[in-house]
Design an enzyme around this catalytic site. Structure first.
Site, PDB file in Angstrom:
ATOM      1  N   SER A  61       3.528  11.326  57.789  1.00 49.85           N
ATOM      2  CA  SER A  61       3.676  11.280  56.464  1.00 49.85           C
ATOM      3  C   SER A  61       4.615  11.897  55.723  1.00 49.85           C
ATOM      4  O   SER A  61       4.932  12.052  54.310  1.00 49.85           O
ATOM      5  CB  SER A  61       2.212  11.298  55.862  1.00 49.85           C
ATOM      6  OG  SER A  61       1.737  12.390  56.125  1.00 49.85           O
TER       7      SER A  61
ATOM      8  N   HIS B 115       5.720   4.484  58.778  1.00 51.55           N
ATOM      9  CA  HIS B 115       4.640   5.290  58.007  1.00 51.55           C
ATOM     10  C   HIS B 115       3.764   4.300  57.299  1.00 51.55           C
ATOM     11  O   HIS B 115       3.878   3.522  56.372  1.00 51.55           O
ATOM     12  CB  HIS B 115       5.144   6.070  56.815  1.00 51.55           C
ATOM     13  CG  HIS B 115       4.034   6.916  56.153  1.00 51.55           C
ATOM     14  ND1 HIS B 115       4.452   6.952  54.658  1.00 51.55           N
ATOM     15  CD2 HIS B 115       2.773   7.368  56.431  1.00 51.55           C
ATOM     16  CE1 HIS B 115       3.245   7.534  54.177  1.00 51.55           C
ATOM     17  NE2 HIS B 115       2.513   7.839  55.269  1.00 51.55           N
TER      18      HIS B 115
ATOM     19  N   GLU C  52       6.294   2.266  55.522  1.00 54.25           N
ATOM     20  CA  GLU C  52       7.773   2.940  55.240  1.00 54.25           C
ATOM     21  C   GLU C  52       8.562   2.998  56.625  1.00 54.25           C
ATOM     22  O   GLU C  52       7.746   3.593  57.380  1.00 54.25           O
ATOM     23  CB  GLU C  52       7.315   4.118  54.615  1.00 54.25           C
ATOM     24  CG  GLU C  52       7.226   4.171  53.224  1.00 54.25           C
ATOM     25  CD  GLU C  52       7.091   5.668  52.683  1.00 54.25           C
ATOM     26  OE1 GLU C  52       8.035   5.886  51.789  1.00 54.25           O
ATOM     27  OE2 GLU C  52       6.478   6.265  53.124  1.00 54.25           O
TER      28      GLU C  52
ATOM     29  N   ASN D 192       4.722   9.468  49.727  1.00 51.27           N
ATOM     30  CA  ASN D 192       4.075  10.659  49.537  1.00 51.27           C
ATOM     31  C   ASN D 192       5.010  11.803  48.630  1.00 51.27           C
ATOM     32  O   ASN D 192       4.288  12.627  48.006  1.00 51.27           O
ATOM     33  CB  ASN D 192       4.024  11.478  50.861  1.00 51.27           C
ATOM     34  CG  ASN D 192       2.613  10.739  51.466  1.00 51.27           C
ATOM     35  OD1 ASN D 192       1.471  10.507  50.773  1.00 51.27           O
ATOM     36  ND2 ASN D 192       2.675  10.762  52.729  1.00 51.27           N
TER      37      ASN D 192
END
Length: 283
Positions: free
Chosen positions: A119, A140, A152, A190
């Site tokens: 992440s 991700h 992702e 994130n």
């Protein structure tokens, strides 16, 4: 599509979710973890998740059985030597991931794609731990994997166009929407999400409002389906802290510094849903 067999490293929250969606799409999956108890727990979680989907009439009982029949569980990494892609979903720990990719580079076929569900950790650094960095890429997934559409796709500096194309195809085949991002601390999701969660924790730490009130403001005022503190509990406070530290170190900017309350919660073992206690209590 060229990819028919998938190895998943890690049978925890993310790993079993990834295994489930791949198996439900008809791919053969080998789910690996370090202990038999962990892979069996992962398999039970998949069964429970599929039961919920039956109850909601999204799949049939036959669909559940077919998905489960597509999953093999193992504890030996060597069992992934002949799959088309390996998706690593181990703990968010850089040294552990580098070690796994060094091993995979020796074990896997030379045309096997090596993907990480990290992440926040640099894919370029992970790829650098191998002798065939062109086949390393980030996938991700979002939690909970069976429910969330996004993947992702993170290109390392070394990732080949062919690797990226195949991962896009795989993502779409299992019903996800691939969105490409450059290799940068926290990527897109994130980099934006964790500072918001961290700010919510600062707001709680400073006594501005209660945890329930902070989450209610974000749900009612900003139309978020879940408040940031409940979301942190779902993600795992240890994971939130790991990502916050990667952002702080990667950018060298004090705005990314983790709140002391987040660090204390992790030190206390209050990790969120998985420990039964985080910013809220869980059964």
């Amino acid at each position: 599509m060229k990819i028919k067999t998938v190895g998943v490293i890690g049978a925890g929250t993310m790993g079993n979710g990834i295994a489930q969606v791949c198996a439900a799409a008809g791919l053969k999956v080998i789910m690996q973890d370090i202990a038999e108890s962990q892979v069996q727990q992962g398999l039970e979680t998949i069964g429970t998740s599929l039961d919920r989907m039956i109850k909601k009439e999204k799949i049939s009982a036959d669909d559940k059985q077919q998905a489960l029949s597509n999953i093999e569980t193992v504890t030996d990494l060597e069992a992934l030597s002949d799959v088309d892609i390996v998706i690593e979903a181990a703990t968010e720990n850089e040294s552990l991931k580098l070690q796994i990719f060094e091993q995979l580079d020796r074990i896997a076929r030379k045309d096997t794609i090596l993907a990480s569900n990290t992440s926040s950790i640099s894919l370029t650094r992970i790829a650098g731990a191998t002798q065939s960095a062109h086949r390393v890429i980030g996938m991700h997934f979002m939690n909970p994997v069976p429910m969330m559409a996004l993947v992702e796709v993170i290109r390392a500096l070394q990732t080949s166009d062919e690797t990226c194309s195949l991962v896009h195809q795989l993502s779409e085949f299992i019903g996800k929407v691939p969105v490409e991002a450059k290799d940068s601390p926290g990527f897109v999701g994130n980099r934006i999400l964790i500072p918001m969660i961290n700010e919510a924790i600062f707001t709680l730490h400073e006594g501005i409002a209660s945890a329930a009130a902070i989450d209610e403001v974000m749900k009612l005022g900003m139309a978020h389906p879940m408040g940031p503190l409940a979301l942190a509990d779902l993600i795992g406070l240890d994971t939130c802290l790991s990502v916050a530290r990667v952002l702080h170190q990667g950018f060298g900017d004090s705005k990314y510094r983790p709140c002391v309350l987040l660090e204390q919660m992790v030190d206390a073992g209050y990790l969120g849903r998985k420990s039964g206690r985080g910013f809220f209590q869980y059964d």
